[in-house]
Design a protein around this motif. Sequence first.
Motif, PDB file in Angstrom:
ATOM      1  N   THR A 165       0.831  -1.201   0.000  1.00  0.00           N
ATOM      2  CA  THR A 165       0.000   0.000   0.000  1.00  0.00           C
ATOM      3  C   THR A 165       0.863   1.248   0.000  1.00  0.00           C
ATOM      4  O   THR A 165       0.583   2.201  -0.738  1.00  0.00           O
TER       5      THR A 165
ATOM      6  N   ILE B  12      -5.863   0.305  -0.499  1.00  0.00           N
ATOM      7  CA  ILE B  12      -6.007  -0.623   0.640  1.00  0.00           C
ATOM      8  C   ILE B  12      -7.056  -1.681   0.316  1.00  0.00           C
ATOM      9  O   ILE B  12      -6.819  -2.876   0.516  1.00  0.00           O
TER      10      ILE B  12
ATOM     11  N   ASN C 107      -5.671  -4.175  -2.244  1.00  0.00           N
ATOM     12  CA  ASN C 107      -4.679  -5.099  -1.686  1.00  0.00           C
ATOM     13  C   ASN C 107      -5.331  -6.151  -0.786  1.00  0.00           C
ATOM     14  O   ASN C 107      -4.911  -7.312  -0.795  1.00  0.00           O
TER      15      ASN C 107
END
Length: 132
Positions: free
Chosen positions: A57, A91, A94
């Motif tokens: 991230t 975020i 991921n």
Amino acid sequence: YASVGLKIKAFLTDAFMLLMPIMYVVFYLVMDGREDFAENKMLGWFYILLPLVIVQTIFMYFTGQTPGYRAYNITLIDENSKEKPSLFVIIFRNLAAILSFFTLLGWALMFFRKDNKTLHDLLSATAVVNKK
């Protein structure tokens, strides 16, 4: 859109540059070796995947690229704005990539789609493209 081959090469590069060092630290410094990891797999994978998501991230937020993406000159973009995605989207992508990896179906999508998108790309409205 980035080709499947470039995405796989970037994934393998990231696996060796980011994932392997984290796994080593977890196996031998956090836990008491592979045997302890085998006894506590869920906790061990949590200790591995949390730092991996954080590191990826950070890379994607600041540059739009992980080391593997940089090596193969590809980058992550927001499909709607064609710019670098927001922190929340990165975020979310991921975390969705981890779920996608464990189901394997999400990653297999890139072999059947013309735009080579994975499930986590579709869910987060992102795309991996060749960098100009």
